[in-house]
Design a protein around this motif. Structure first.
Motif, mmCIF file in Angstrom:
data_model
loop_
_atom_site.group_PDB
_atom_site.id
_atom_site.type_symbol
_atom_site.label_atom_id
_atom_site.label_comp_id
_atom_site.label_asym_id
_atom_site.label_seq_id
_atom_site.Cartn_x
_atom_site.Cartn_y
_atom_site.Cartn_z
ATOM 1 N N ARG A 125 0.823 -1.220 0.000
ATOM 2 C CA ARG A 125 0.000 0.000 0.000
ATOM 3 C C ARG A 125 0.855 1.267 0.000
ATOM 4 O O ARG A 125 0.391 2.318 -0.428
ATOM 5 C CB ARG A 125 -0.979 -0.004 1.163
ATOM 6 N N LEU A 154 -7.996 13.453 0.698
ATOM 7 C CA LEU A 154 -7.896 12.243 1.508
ATOM 8 C C LEU A 154 -7.258 11.130 0.689
ATOM 9 O O LEU A 154 -7.509 10.998 -0.508
ATOM 10 C CB LEU A 154 -9.288 11.821 1.992
ATOM 11 N N ASP A 155 -6.439 10.308 1.350
ATOM 12 C CA ASP A 155 -5.703 9.256 0.662
ATOM 13 C C ASP A 155 -6.556 7.985 0.579
ATOM 14 O O ASP A 155 -6.484 7.113 1.439
ATOM 15 C CB ASP A 155 -4.390 8.981 1.401
ATOM 16 N N LYS A 158 -4.668 4.321 0.066
ATOM 17 C CA LYS A 158 -4.325 3.453 1.196
ATOM 18 C C LYS A 158 -5.585 2.827 1.782
ATOM 19 O O LYS A 158 -5.573 1.685 2.207
ATOM 20 C CB LYS A 158 -3.551 4.239 2.254
ATOM 21 N N LEU A 159 -6.684 3.585 1.809
ATOM 22 C CA LEU A 159 -7.923 3.022 2.356
ATOM 23 C C LEU A 159 -8.381 1.815 1.529
ATOM 24 O O LEU A 159 -8.800 0.795 2.082
ATOM 25 C CB LEU A 159 -9.020 4.093 2.376
ATOM 26 N N ASP B 207 -7.388 0.545 6.572
ATOM 27 C CA ASP B 207 -6.100 1.164 6.885
ATOM 28 C C ASP B 207 -6.336 2.552 7.500
ATOM 29 O O ASP B 207 -6.144 3.571 6.850
ATOM 30 C CB ASP B 207 -5.258 1.252 5.600
ATOM 31 N N TRP B 208 -6.734 2.555 8.757
ATOM 32 C CA TRP B 208 -7.018 3.827 9.434
ATOM 33 C C TRP B 208 -5.792 4.719 9.456
ATOM 34 O O TRP B 208 -5.882 5.937 9.291
ATOM 35 C CB TRP B 208 -7.496 3.574 10.863
ATOM 36 N N LEU B 209 -4.640 4.091 9.695
ATOM 37 C CA LEU B 209 -3.394 4.847 9.756
ATOM 38 C C LEU B 209 -3.161 5.587 8.433
ATOM 39 O O LEU B 209 -2.814 6.764 8.413
ATOM 40 C CB LEU B 209 -2.267 3.832 9.994
ATOM 41 N N GLY B 210 -3.390 4.889 7.328
ATOM 42 C CA GLY B 210 -3.170 5.489 6.017
ATOM 43 C C GLY B 210 -4.189 6.566 5.695
ATOM 44 O O GLY B 210 -3.858 7.568 5.052
ATOM 45 N N LEU B 211 -5.423 6.386 6.166
ATOM 46 C CA LEU B 211 -6.467 7.363 5.866
ATOM 47 C C LEU B 211 -6.300 8.627 6.702
ATOM 48 O O LEU B 211 -6.463 9.746 6.206
ATOM 49 C CB LEU B 211 -7.853 6.743 6.126
ATOM 50 N N SER B 215 -4.700 13.799 6.511
ATOM 51 C CA SER B 215 -6.104 14.218 6.440
ATOM 52 C C SER B 215 -6.299 15.649 6.929
ATOM 53 O O SER B 215 -7.431 16.132 7.014
ATOM 54 C CB SER B 215 -6.988 13.252 7.225
#
Lengths: 388, 481
Positions: A125, A154-155, A158-159, B207-211, B215
Motif C-alpha cells: 500500500r 484524503l488518501d 491506502k484506504l 487502513d485507518w493509519l493510512g487514511l 487528512s
C-alpha cells in the motif's frame, strides 16, 4: 450461481455495479479468484471479476512509475519491470499459499500483501501512487495520481489497498517501483533458538548495512536458522555481508548464501513454503511486535501449530489444523498484534472472526466508512467481517 | 484573497460561557500555567501559521497536556457545535492551522514527551507536540534517526507532520510520514480515544493509519504517535553538478535514476535560486549555471566514492559547467548550506514570498519551468525554483510585497496558474504542504465533483457536523453540505 461478469472495460465494471446497486444485489468481487479461500466466504448471487481488465497502461522507468489495469497478472507486471531492471518494492507473495494460479495486480493490492522487503522498502500500500475504482454506487472515481509525492485530498489509495474489494472495485493501479539491486546475498546463522534468532535480526537491522530481509526458520533441517539479506551493487554486498557476519558472530556459526540461493530462500519465505502445509491445513499470518515473535511461536507450538518468522520477527507465518481451537490459539497468541486467516475451508472461515475484531467506536467508524463508499453493502459483503 | 465562511453568531455570543467551560475542563498546568487563552493580546500568536498573509484570531486557545484533556475538549465542542482547529507548531505553509473567529484552537505543544524508545523493535512512542528533530535527537546516540525531514524540522511537531503527511529532502529513499508510522492515538470529534495500529506493521482491517495520515485535521486529533526509527548509514556525502541548461540537468536526473542509483537526495535549483542562495549563504555555488543539482549518496566511504564517481561519469557527457564532489563531511555541509537556507535567502531579497508545492512527472520539468518563466514575466513577479528532482516535487518561490494588495493578488493568481499547470501535465496540486486554506478552491482542478463528494462523505463519516478544522481542504460550496 450464474457465470461471473468479467467486463473488458472500466465502463462495464461501472455498469455492472450500478445495476447491482439498483437491484440491491450483492456482488462477489475478485480478480483471478486465486484468494477465494482467504478471509470469509462471500454470499452473493453474482461474481464480478476484473480479470478481463488487463494490460500495462503506462510505464516510465526513469520516473519509477508503472500503471496497469487491475486484472493484469502480477507475473506480467513483474516481467515488464524485470525487462527494465526494475521490481515491485514490496515483494508481494505469489498465489502459492492458495494452490497457485495467476494472481492479478488488483487482487494483490486489494489484499495489501507484502513480502520480506516490507521491513526495508515498505508495504504494497505504501507504493500505490494512484487508483481508479468503482464505488458501490457504480461511480468511477480516482485517488492519488502518477507522481511520487502527492498529499492532495484524503488518501483513498491506502484506504482501498487492503480493503479486499469491500469499498470499491479497483480498475487501474499506479505504483512506484525501484531498480532491481545488482545482486544479493544472505547471511545464514545457526542460532540456539527463535529468541536468539530474533536478537540476531534486531542486531542486524540495527546495523548500518541495509538489511532488506530478516527471518527466523525455527524448524530448518540443520536446526534453528536466522537469515539476513543484503541487496545492492555487487561490491557493496560483498563488503556489507562480511561486516554483518563479523557483527553477528556471537549468535552462532554462519555461512553466506550466494545470489541464486538467496533468491530461492526468500521466494520460499515470501510464499509460506517453509511450513510445507498440507492441502487440508489452515494458514495464518500474524503481525506482532518483532521481539514478541518467539513468544508467539512458543504459544503456537503448545497448541499444536507450527510457524516461522519474517519481518525481523514481527510477521509470523502459521500452519496447523483447520479447527476453531487452533484459530482461537492464533487469535490469543497474536494479541495485541494483528492476524489474518489466510486459508481454510469455508466452514471455519464462516464461523470465526478472520481478522481481529475492532472495539465498538472503531467498528462504528468501519460501518460508516463502508456506507460512505458502498451505501447498500453490495461489494463483497461479509468478506472481512460478518455484517460488513 | 481567499474567502472564509461566516462565523456562527450563536457561538460568538456564547464566548464567555465557552471559555469558562473550557477552563473547567482543562485546569492550569502546574508549571506552564493557564491552559485556556482568551485575552485578545495573547491570542495574537495563534492568529496565523506559515501562510502569514492570512490572519484570524480564534475564539479561544486550549493547551491540553493529556489525551484525556483533548478528549474532554472535543466532547464539549461536539456537544455545543463549536468548531475546532488543531495546531502543532503552526508551521503549515498552506494555512492548515488558520483559525476562524468562532473556533477553538487546540494547541498540542504541551504534549511534548518522548514516552518510549525501543531500539530492538526500531520504534519510538512520542506525544504529538514533540518536534520532528526531537525524535531524532532522542535516538541518535545509538545511530538511529527518524527519516522524514521537512525544512521546518527544528520547529514543526510530529502531530502536524502526521496530519499533513510531511515529506522532506530525503523521502526519495526513505518515504514520507505515512511510510514511517506504526501507530496513532487518535481522538474523534465525539471524544472517543482510539488506538490505530501499534507496535506491529500492517494491522488487518481498513487502513485507518493510512487514511488519517495527511487528512489535515479533517477526521480527528492525533495525540500520540508511534514512529519507525531507522539505523542511519555509515556515512553520507554530497556532490554538486551545474549545467548550462535546465534540459541538461533534467537529462542528468533521468540518467542517474536510469543507471539504478537511487541517491538519498536529488535536489534541483534554477538560476534565480542559485543566485539568491549564494548571496545569502556563500556556499560557493556556480553563478554561471542555469541549473544545479545537489546529489547525496550514503554508505561506507568506499561506497560513497564509488557512487559519486559513477554519477560524475554519468553527468560528464551532458557537458556540466562545473562539478564538485565533497571530500569531507564539512564540504558536504557547505554544499547543503545554500539549499537549506533557500527560503531565508529569498526572504532576504523580497519582502514576502509564496512557496508553492506542486508535483509533476519529472520528465515535464523543462517545459514546466519554461512556462513558469513566461508567467513570471506576465505577472511582473520574480520566481525562483527549488525542485525535489527525484520525486517531482516542485517548489516555486513567488516574490511579492504583502503591503501592496495588488502584488498579493497577482502572486496568488500566479501560484494558482502554476498549480493548474502541474495538474495539466499529469501531476498534482500539493506534494507535501497540504491543501489547507491556500489550495482549497483549486481542488476542482484535480478532482471531479463526484470525487470530491466521495471524499466529503468519508469526512462526514468521522465528523458529521463538520466541526473539525473548518474551511480547509474542501471548496466552500462543497463543504457546506
Amino acid at each position: 450461481m450464474s457465470a461471473p461478469l468479467a467486463p473488458a472495460e472500466e465502463a462495464g465494471v461501472a455498469a455492472a455495479v450500478a445495476e447491482a446497486f439498483a437491484a440491491n444485489a450483492p456482488l462477489a468481487v475478485e480478480g483471478a479468484g486465486t484468494k477465494r479461500a482467504m478471509l470469509r466466504p462471500v454470499q452473493a448471487a453474482r461474481t464480478l471479476s476484473t480479470r478481463a481488465l488487463a494490460g500495462i497502461t503506462l510505464y516510465r522507468p526513469k520516473e519509477l512509475v508503472i500503471a496497469a489495469r487491475a486484472g493484469t497478472p502480477l507475473a506480467e507486471v513483474e516481467a515488464a519491470l524485470a525487462a527494465e531492471g526494475q521490481m515491485l518494492i514490496a515483494e508481494p507473495p505469489s498465489a502459492a499459499p492458495w494452490g497457485g494460479g495467476a494472481a492479478t495486480l488488483g487482487g494483490v493490492v486489494a489484499a495489501n500483501l507484502s513480502g520480506p522487503r516490507r521491513i526495508s522498502g515498505g508495504a504494497m500500500r505504501d507504493h500505490v501512487l494512484g487508483i481508479r475504482f468503482v464505488n458501490g454506487r457504480g461511480e468511477v472515481l480516482r485517488s492519488g495520481g502518477r507522481v511520487l509525492k502527492n498529499v492532495t485530498g484524503l488518501d483513498l489509495c491506502k484506504l482501498l489497498a487492503g480493503s479486499h474489494g469491500t469499498l470499491g472495485v479497483l480498475t487501474e493501479i499506479t505504483l512506484k517501483v525501484l531498480p532491481r539491486p545488482e545482486t544479493a546475498a544472505t547471511l545464514v546463522i545457526r542460532v540456539a533458538d527463535a529468541a536468539a534468532g530474533v536478537r540476531a535480526l534486531s542486531a542486524g537491522l540495527g546495523s548500518p548495512f541495509g538489511v532488506s530481509g530478516a527471518a527466523v526458520l525455527p524448524d530448518a533441517a540443520e536446526g534453528p536458522l536466522a537469515l539476513l539479506r543484503i541487496e545492492d551493487f555487487a561490491s557493496f554486498v560483498a563488503y556489507r555481508i562480511g561486516r554483518l557476519r563479523d557483527l553477528l558472530l556471537p549468535f552462532g556459526e554462519s555461512r553466506i548464501a550466494d545470489a541464486a540461493e538467496t533468491d530461492a530462500l526468500w521466494a520460499a519465505i515470501r510464499d509460506g513454503a517453509p511450513l510445507a502445509a498440507g492441502p487440508e491445513e489452515a494458514l495464518w499470518r500474524a503481525s506482532v511486535k518483532p521481539t514478541d515473535g518467539p513468544r508467539v511461536l512458543a504459544a503456537l507450538r503448545e497448541a499444536g501449530l507450527r510457524g516461522y518468522l519474517d519481518w525481523g520477527g514481527g510477521l509470523v507465518w502459521i500452519a496447523g489444523p483447520a479447527t476453531a481451537a487452533a484459530h482461537a490459539a492464533v487469535t490469543a497468541a497474536a494479541s495485541p498484534g494483528s492476524f489474518t486467516l489466510l486459508r481454510a475451508p469455508d466452514a471455519l472461515r464462516a464461523a470465526v472472526p478472520v481478522i481481529p475484531e475492532e472495539p465498538p467506536p472503531l467498528a462504528a467508524l468501519s460501518r460508516r466508512v463502508k456506507a460512505a463508499l458502498d451505501p447498500k453493502g453490495i461489494l463483497n459483503p461479509g468478506r472481512m467481517r460478518a455484517g460488513l | 484573497m481567499i474567502r472564509q465562511p461566516e462565523p456562527k453568531p450563536e457561538v460568538l455570543s456564547r464566548r464567555d460561557e465557552i471559555v469558562a467551560a473550557l477552563r473547567a475542563l482543562v485546569p492550569p498546568h502546574p508549571l506552564s500555567g493557564e491552559s485556556v487563552i482568551a485575552d485578545p493580546l495573547r491570542l495574537k500568536p495563534y492568529e496565523t501559521d506559515g501562510l502569514s498573509a492570512y490572519r484570524q484570531p480564534p475564539l479561544a486557545v486550549v493547551l491540553p497536556s493529556t489525551t484525556d484533556e483533548v478528549a474532554s475538549v472535543l466532547r464539549f465542542c461536539h456537544a455545543n457545535g463549536v468548531r475546532v482547529v488543531p495546531r502543532g507548531a503552526g508551521t503549515s505553509l498552506s494555512g492548515g492551522a488558520l483559525p476562524m473567529a468562532d473556533s477553538v484552537v487546540i494547541g498540542l505543544m504541551r504534549m511534548n514527551r518522548i514516552l518510549e524508545v525501543d531500539f530492538d523493535n526500531r520504534l519510538a512512542v512520542v506525544e504529538a507536540g514533540v518536534t520532528n528533530i526531537g525524535i531524532t535527537r532522542a535516538v541518535e546516540e545509538r545511530g538511529f534517526f527518524y527519516a522524514p525531514d521537512p525544512s521546518s524540522q527544528l520547529a514543526c511537531m510530529i502531530g502536524g507532520n502526521v496530519m499533513m503527511n510531511s515529506g522532506g529532502a530525503h523521502c526519495l529513499k526513505y518515504g514520507v510520514t505515512a511510510n514511517n508510522l506504526l501507530g496513532l492515538t487518535f481522538v474523534t470529534i465525539e471524544g472517543e480515544v482510539l488506538r490505530l495500529g501499534g507496535a506491529h506493521l500492517d494491522a488487518a482491517g481498513y487502513d485507518w493509519l493510512g487514511l488519517v495520515t495527511g487528512s489535515e485535521g479533517q477526521l480527528g486529533v492525533v495525540t500520540e504517535v508511534t514512529v519507525r526509527i531507522l539505523r542511519g548509514p555509515e556515512g553520507a556525502r554530497a556532490m554538486l553538478a551545474a549545467f548550462g541548461s535546465v534540459e541538461a540537468a533534467g537529462r542528468a536526473v533521468d540518467a542517474i535514476i536510469g543507471s539504478g542509483i537511487i541517491p538519498v537526495a536529488l535536489e534541483f535549483m534554477d538560476r534565480p535560486c542559485i543566485h539568491a542562495c549564494e548571496a545569502f549563504a556563500h556556499a560557493g555555488y556556480p553563478l554561471d549555471a542555469e541549473a544545479m543539482l545537489i546529489i547525496e549518496v550514503e554508505g561506507s566511504v568506499a561506497e560513497q566514492d564509488e557512487l559519486l564517481a559513477r554519477i560524475r561519469d554519468i553527468c560528464a557527457p551532458l557537458n556540466p559547467t562545473s562539478m564538485k564532489i565533497a571530500e569531507s563531511a564539512e564540504q558536504s555541509a557547505a554544499i547543503w548550506k545554500g539549499r537549506k537556507g533557500a527560503f531565508g535567502a529569498i526572504g532576504r531579497i523580497s519582502p514576502d514570498y509564496l512557496c508553492m508545492d506542486g508535483t509533476i512527472p519529472t520528465s515535464e520539468l523543462p517545459g514546466v519551468l519554461t512556462r513558469i518563466g513566461e508567467m513570471s514575466r506576465r505577472y511582473g513577479l520574480a520566481v525562483a525554483n527549488v525542485f525535489h528532482a527525484g520525486d517531482g516535487n516542485l517548489h516555486p518561490l513567488i516574490m511579492f510585497d504583502a503591503n501592496d494588495p495588488d502584488s498579493l493578488r497577482r502572486a496568488e493568481a500566479f501560484g494558482a496558474e502554476i498549480l493548474k499547470l502541474c495538474v495539466e501535465v499529469g501531476g498534482c496540486l500539493t506534494g507535501e504542504h497540504g491543501v489547507g486554506v491556500e489550495k482549497r478552491d483549486l481542488m476542482g482542478v484535480q478532482f471531479t465533483a463526484r470525487e470530491l463528494d466521495q471524499q466529503r462523505a468519508i469526512k462526514s463519516a468521522f465528523d458529521p457536523g463538520w466541526l473539525l478544522n473548518p474551511s480547509k481542504v474542501f471548496p466552500l460550496a462543497q463543504a457546506a453540505g
